[in-house]
Design a protein around this motif. Structure first.
Motif, PDB file in Angstrom:
ATOM      1  N   LEU A 118       0.834  -1.211   0.000  1.00  0.00           N
ATOM      2  CA  LEU A 118       0.000   0.000   0.000  1.00  0.00           C
ATOM      3  C   LEU A 118       0.867   1.259   0.000  1.00  0.00           C
ATOM      4  O   LEU A 118       0.547   2.243  -0.671  1.00  0.00           O
ATOM      5  CB  LEU A 118      -0.922  -0.003   1.221  1.00  0.00           C
ATOM      6  CG  LEU A 118      -2.093  -0.997   1.190  1.00  0.00           C
ATOM      7  CD1 LEU A 118      -2.822  -0.996   2.532  1.00  0.00           C
ATOM      8  CD2 LEU A 118      -3.060  -0.649   0.057  1.00  0.00           C
ATOM      9  N   THR A 119       1.953   1.219   0.762  1.00  0.00           N
ATOM     10  CA  THR A 119       2.876   2.360   0.787  1.00  0.00           C
ATOM     11  C   THR A 119       3.451   2.615  -0.598  1.00  0.00           C
ATOM     12  O   THR A 119       3.496   3.764  -1.065  1.00  0.00           O
ATOM     13  CB  THR A 119       4.017   2.097   1.789  1.00  0.00           C
ATOM     14  OG1 THR A 119       3.479   1.851   3.078  1.00  0.00           O
ATOM     15  CG2 THR A 119       4.963   3.290   1.857  1.00  0.00           C
ATOM     16  N   LEU A 120       3.866   1.553  -1.271  1.00  0.00           N
ATOM     17  CA  LEU A 120       4.404   1.676  -2.625  1.00  0.00           C
ATOM     18  C   LEU A 120       3.343   2.187  -3.591  1.00  0.00           C
ATOM     19  O   LEU A 120       3.614   3.082  -4.409  1.00  0.00           O
ATOM     20  CB  LEU A 120       4.925   0.318  -3.090  1.00  0.00           C
ATOM     21  CG  LEU A 120       5.443   0.232  -4.534  1.00  0.00           C
ATOM     22  CD1 LEU A 120       6.609   1.192  -4.753  1.00  0.00           C
ATOM     23  CD2 LEU A 120       5.856  -1.199  -4.862  1.00  0.00           C
ATOM     24  N   LEU A 121       2.137   1.669  -3.495  1.00  0.00           N
ATOM     25  CA  LEU A 121       1.063   2.050  -4.412  1.00  0.00           C
ATOM     26  C   LEU A 121       0.676   3.512  -4.251  1.00  0.00           C
ATOM     27  O   LEU A 121       0.580   4.261  -5.235  1.00  0.00           O
ATOM     28  CB  LEU A 121      -0.153   1.149  -4.159  1.00  0.00           C
ATOM     29  CG  LEU A 121      -1.384   1.410  -5.035  1.00  0.00           C
ATOM     30  CD1 LEU A 121      -1.069   1.109  -6.499  1.00  0.00           C
ATOM     31  CD2 LEU A 121      -2.564   0.562  -4.554  1.00  0.00           C
ATOM     32  N   VAL A 122       0.452   3.948  -3.017  1.00  0.00           N
ATOM     33  CA  VAL A 122      -0.005   5.317  -2.773  1.00  0.00           C
ATOM     34  C   VAL A 122       1.083   6.337  -3.094  1.00  0.00           C
ATOM     35  O   VAL A 122       0.815   7.381  -3.712  1.00  0.00           O
ATOM     36  CB  VAL A 122      -0.486   5.481  -1.316  1.00  0.00           C
ATOM     37  CG1 VAL A 122      -0.814   6.945  -1.013  1.00  0.00           C
ATOM     38  CG2 VAL A 122      -1.712   4.603  -1.065  1.00  0.00           C
ATOM     39  N   THR A 123       2.315   6.059  -2.683  1.00  0.00           N
ATOM     40  CA  THR A 123       3.399   7.003  -2.983  1.00  0.00           C
ATOM     41  C   THR A 123       3.627   7.109  -4.489  1.00  0.00           C
ATOM     42  O   THR A 123       3.865   8.210  -5.006  1.00  0.00           O
ATOM     43  CB  THR A 123       4.714   6.585  -2.296  1.00  0.00           C
ATOM     44  OG1 THR A 123       5.027   5.233  -2.627  1.00  0.00           O
ATOM     45  CG2 THR A 123       4.603   6.714  -0.790  1.00  0.00           C
ATOM     46  N   SER A 124       3.536   5.999  -5.185  1.00  0.00           N
ATOM     47  CA  SER A 124       3.695   6.022  -6.646  1.00  0.00           C
ATOM     48  C   SER A 124       2.586   6.841  -7.292  1.00  0.00           C
ATOM     49  O   SER A 124       2.832   7.654  -8.202  1.00  0.00           O
ATOM     50  CB  SER A 124       3.684   4.600  -7.211  1.00  0.00           C
ATOM     51  OG  SER A 124       4.749   3.835  -6.707  1.00  0.00           O
ATOM     52  N   PHE A 125       1.353   6.641  -6.824  1.00  0.00           N
ATOM     53  CA  PHE A 125       0.213   7.379  -7.384  1.00  0.00           C
ATOM     54  C   PHE A 125       0.373   8.884  -7.180  1.00  0.00           C
ATOM     55  O   PHE A 125       0.198   9.669  -8.120  1.00  0.00           O
ATOM     56  CB  PHE A 125      -1.082   6.901  -6.729  1.00  0.00           C
ATOM     57  CG  PHE A 125      -2.275   7.745  -7.073  1.00  0.00           C
ATOM     58  CD1 PHE A 125      -2.876   7.657  -8.321  1.00  0.00           C
ATOM     59  CD2 PHE A 125      -2.788   8.650  -6.153  1.00  0.00           C
ATOM     60  CE1 PHE A 125      -3.969   8.453  -8.646  1.00  0.00           C
ATOM     61  CE2 PHE A 125      -3.878   9.448  -6.461  1.00  0.00           C
ATOM     62  CZ  PHE A 125      -4.480   9.346  -7.719  1.00  0.00           C
ATOM     63  N   LEU A 126       0.711   9.294  -5.948  1.00  0.00           N
ATOM     64  CA  LEU A 126       0.851  10.728  -5.669  1.00  0.00           C
ATOM     65  C   LEU A 126       2.024  11.343  -6.429  1.00  0.00           C
ATOM     66  O   LEU A 126       1.941  12.485  -6.902  1.00  0.00           O
ATOM     67  CB  LEU A 126       1.013  10.951  -4.170  1.00  0.00           C
ATOM     68  CG  LEU A 126      -0.202  10.618  -3.299  1.00  0.00           C
ATOM     69  CD1 LEU A 126       0.110  10.858  -1.828  1.00  0.00           C
ATOM     70  CD2 LEU A 126      -1.419  11.441  -3.724  1.00  0.00           C
ATOM     71  N   ALA A 127       3.117  10.580  -6.556  1.00  0.00           N
ATOM     72  CA  ALA A 127       4.285  11.084  -7.281  1.00  0.00           C
ATOM     73  C   ALA A 127       3.974  11.249  -8.767  1.00  0.00           C
ATOM     74  O   ALA A 127       4.297  12.285  -9.370  1.00  0.00           O
ATOM     75  CB  ALA A 127       5.466  10.137  -7.087  1.00  0.00           C
ATOM     76  N   VAL A 128       3.348  10.243  -9.367  1.00  0.00           N
ATOM     77  CA  VAL A 128       3.014  10.306 -10.798  1.00  0.00           C
ATOM     78  C   VAL A 128       1.984  11.396 -11.049  1.00  0.00           C
ATOM     79  O   VAL A 128       2.078  12.146 -12.042  1.00  0.00           O
ATOM     80  CB  VAL A 128       2.491   8.939 -11.287  1.00  0.00           C
ATOM     81  CG1 VAL A 128       1.915   9.052 -12.696  1.00  0.00           C
ATOM     82  CG2 VAL A 128       3.618   7.910 -11.256  1.00  0.00           C
ATOM     83  N   ARG A 129       1.004  11.516 -10.168  1.00  0.00           N
ATOM     84  CA  ARG A 129      -0.014  12.561 -10.326  1.00  0.00           C
ATOM     85  C   ARG A 129       0.619  13.947 -10.287  1.00  0.00           C
ATOM     86  O   ARG A 129       0.255  14.840 -11.084  1.00  0.00           O
ATOM     87  CB  ARG A 129      -1.062  12.425  -9.223  1.00  0.00           C
ATOM     88  CG  ARG A 129      -2.200  13.451  -9.315  1.00  0.00           C
ATOM     89  CD  ARG A 129      -3.302  13.110  -8.330  1.00  0.00           C
ATOM     90  NE  ARG A 129      -4.401  14.063  -8.437  1.00  0.00           N
ATOM     91  CZ  ARG A 129      -4.594  15.097  -7.610  1.00  0.00           C
ATOM     92  NH1 ARG A 129      -3.753  15.278  -6.592  1.00  0.00           N
ATOM     93  NH2 ARG A 129      -5.607  15.920  -7.756  1.00  0.00           N
ATOM     94  N   PHE A 130       1.560  14.140  -9.375  1.00  0.00           N
ATOM     95  CA  PHE A 130       2.254  15.432  -9.305  1.00  0.00           C
ATOM     96  C   PHE A 130       3.026  15.713 -10.594  1.00  0.00           C
ATOM     97  O   PHE A 130       2.941  16.814 -11.153  1.00  0.00           O
ATOM     98  CB  PHE A 130       3.203  15.450  -8.110  1.00  0.00           C
ATOM     99  CG  PHE A 130       4.232  16.540  -8.156  1.00  0.00           C
ATOM    100  CD1 PHE A 130       3.869  17.872  -8.102  1.00  0.00           C
ATOM    101  CD2 PHE A 130       5.585  16.232  -8.282  1.00  0.00           C
ATOM    102  CE1 PHE A 130       4.824  18.893  -8.169  1.00  0.00           C
ATOM    103  CE2 PHE A 130       6.548  17.224  -8.349  1.00  0.00           C
ATOM    104  CZ  PHE A 130       6.167  18.558  -8.300  1.00  0.00           C
ATOM    105  N   LEU A 131       3.768  14.718 -11.072  1.00  0.00           N
ATOM    106  CA  LEU A 131       4.559  14.920 -12.291  1.00  0.00           C
ATOM    107  C   LEU A 131       3.682  15.194 -13.506  1.00  0.00           C
ATOM    108  O   LEU A 131       3.973  16.090 -14.310  1.00  0.00           O
ATOM    109  CB  LEU A 131       5.429  13.691 -12.558  1.00  0.00           C
ATOM    110  CG  LEU A 131       6.624  13.479 -11.611  1.00  0.00           C
ATOM    111  CD1 LEU A 131       7.335  12.175 -11.952  1.00  0.00           C
ATOM    112  CD2 LEU A 131       7.587  14.644 -11.693  1.00  0.00           C
ATOM    113  N   LEU A 132       2.590  14.433 -13.643  1.00  0.00           N
ATOM    114  CA  LEU A 132       1.686  14.646 -14.781  1.00  0.00           C
ATOM    115  C   LEU A 132       1.017  16.013 -14.715  1.00  0.00           C
ATOM    116  O   LEU A 132       0.835  16.682 -15.751  1.00  0.00           O
ATOM    117  CB  LEU A 132       0.638  13.534 -14.826  1.00  0.00           C
ATOM    118  CG  LEU A 132       1.132  12.123 -15.129  1.00  0.00           C
ATOM    119  CD1 LEU A 132      -0.021  11.131 -15.108  1.00  0.00           C
ATOM    120  CD2 LEU A 132       1.851  12.076 -16.482  1.00  0.00           C
ATOM    121  N   THR A 133       0.650  16.420 -13.523  1.00  0.00           N
ATOM    122  CA  THR A 133       0.055  17.738 -13.362  1.00  0.00           C
ATOM    123  C   THR A 133       1.062  18.834 -13.641  1.00  0.00           C
ATOM    124  O   THR A 133       0.744  19.865 -14.245  1.00  0.00           O
ATOM    125  CB  THR A 133      -0.504  17.906 -11.937  1.00  0.00           C
ATOM    126  OG1 THR A 133      -1.387  16.832 -11.632  1.00  0.00           O
ATOM    127  CG2 THR A 133      -1.286  19.215 -11.802  1.00  0.00           C
TER     128      THR A 133
END
Length: 401
Positions: free
Chosen positions: A381-396
């Motif tokens: 879950l830690t890997l999944l959530v951190t990856s999601f927030l990191a990718v979302r930030f970069l895409l934004t």
């Protein structure tokens, strides 16, 4: 209290250095700006950051204890030199970026307090801190970290009890939601990055080795991590966030500098608010910056096969190299208080790699004590959530999301 927990309280320490780093000015700036900008909306991210921060640090402690070496050496042993180099570069870039922004913060705070506004404060601090670390070493610095972190946490927790909180707002903030826009994406990544960051995850594998902990100390490591990351960091982050959401957000006060954030304390501390806030901010910055230099030296030295001790001149030189890089920070244009969340958000983008490697190392068929199903669930879950927030930030950031 059972006797074993009394002993644990006496012997804990490595995770408190990590907590001192996590309870730094970047986390303070991130949760304060998030509370001011979005009210209680991002409370769920703040709480998850403490939960996942605790998870990541305990997993890191397990690697250090079970492998008997740091994360870079363990990666090279089990995944080869290429992955070891990739992780070293990833960790070092994030660490030295953090050092530059933190030195900018320390210099900026000193300029505010003394009235002497000059970037050359960074050069003075860089020299002093490097000499202290090279001469004093790990143990004495660990004690200093404990004292200053406790002071900073107590300061903001006390303020929390005087704030007029909104119970409906808190309940609403516990429900996951994703406010749109670049600023929201950056703040969510920054909050998570304050607790789940490649620098502190990697450093913790070396901290446990510095204390010589073995497999029999795993329960001590769990207690150490829970009290420092789960409780101390959790209280610190939630207290600052709730005070900002309760005091500044309803009045429409924007936080763009450290002096703006200090306004949250003024209704309760009066004319002393600015002084107390600046003392806390200075302490938080110092206890973050010094371990950051140590972390960079660990990564370099471990990859090069040098002794991980300040008595080794090459290790000392690696500390000094980090100090020299950080001295450039105060010369970068822009208010340091707004650069701090950006630094954490960028650091989060390099964090999923180390979490993935740690999960691999702790689930190998030949590891002496493999992860439990619960640990793997929390790590996943830690890997999944951190990856999601990191990718979302970069895409934004690049305008795609």
């Amino acid at each position: 209290m059972p006797v074993k927990y009394v002993r644990y309280a006496r012997e804990m320490g490595p995770a408190w250095i990590i907590s001192a780093v996590a309870c730094g000015p970047a986390t303070l700036a991130s949760v304060a700006i998030a509370g001011v900008s979005y009210g209680y909306q991002l409370l769920w991210v703040v709480i998850l950051s403490a939960v996942f921060g605790t998870t990541a640090q305990y997993l890191a402690a397990r690697v250090g204890i079970l492998e008997g070496q740091g994360i870079i050496a363990a990666t090279e042993k089990h995944l080869g030199k290429r992955w070891a180099w990739v992780l070293t570069v990833d960790a070092l870039l994030a660490t030295w970026l953090a050092a530059m922004v933190l030195m900018s913060a320390l210099s900026g705070i000193t300029s505010l307090v003394t009235g002497v506004d000059t970037p050359f404060w960074g050069m003075l601090y860089g020299i002093l801190i490097s000499v202290f670390l090279v001469r004093k070493g790990y143990r004495k610095f660990e004690t200093l970290c404990k004292i200053l972190v406790i002071f900073v946490v107590a300061c903001f927790v006390a303020t929390l009890f005087m704030a007029e909180l909104s119970l409906p707002g808190i309940v609403q903030g516990l429900r996951p939601n994703l406010p749109g826009g670049l600023n929201a994406a950056m703040m969510m990544a920054a909050i998570m990055g304050g607790a789940v960051h490649v620098t502190i995850i990697g450093m913790h594998t070396y901290n446990t080795n510095a204390r010589g902990w073995k497999q029999s100390e795993l329960s001590l490591a769990r207690f150490d991590t829970f009290t420092s990351m789960g409780l101390a960091l959790g209280l610190y982050s939630v207290a600052i966030f709730l005070v900002a959401a309760a005091v500044l957000h309803p009045n429409g006060i924007a936080v763009t500098s450290a002096t703006d954030a200090a306004l949250a304390l003024k209704p309760f501390l009066g004319d002393n608010a600015m002084k107390i806030f600046m003392i806390g901010l200075w302490c938080a910055t110092l206890t973050t910056l010094s371990p950051t230099f140590m972390a960079g030296a660990y990564f370099i030295s471990d990859k090069m096969g040098w002794e991980l001790d300040v008595r080794d001149k090459r290790f000392a030189a690696a500390i000094i190299a980090g100090c020299l890089v950080s001295m450039l920070g105060p010369f970068v244009k822009g208010g340091f208080f707004l650069l701090l969340p950006l630094m954490l958000a960028l650091g989060l983008t390099g964090t999923p790699l180390i979490i993935a490697i740690i999960l691999y190392l702790l689930n190998r068929s030949d590891v002496s004590l493999r992860n439990s199903a619960l640990l793997n669930l929390m790590g996943g879950l830690t890997l999944l959530v951190t990856s999601f927030l990191a990718v979302r930030f970069l895409l934004t950031k690049i305008g795609i999301a």
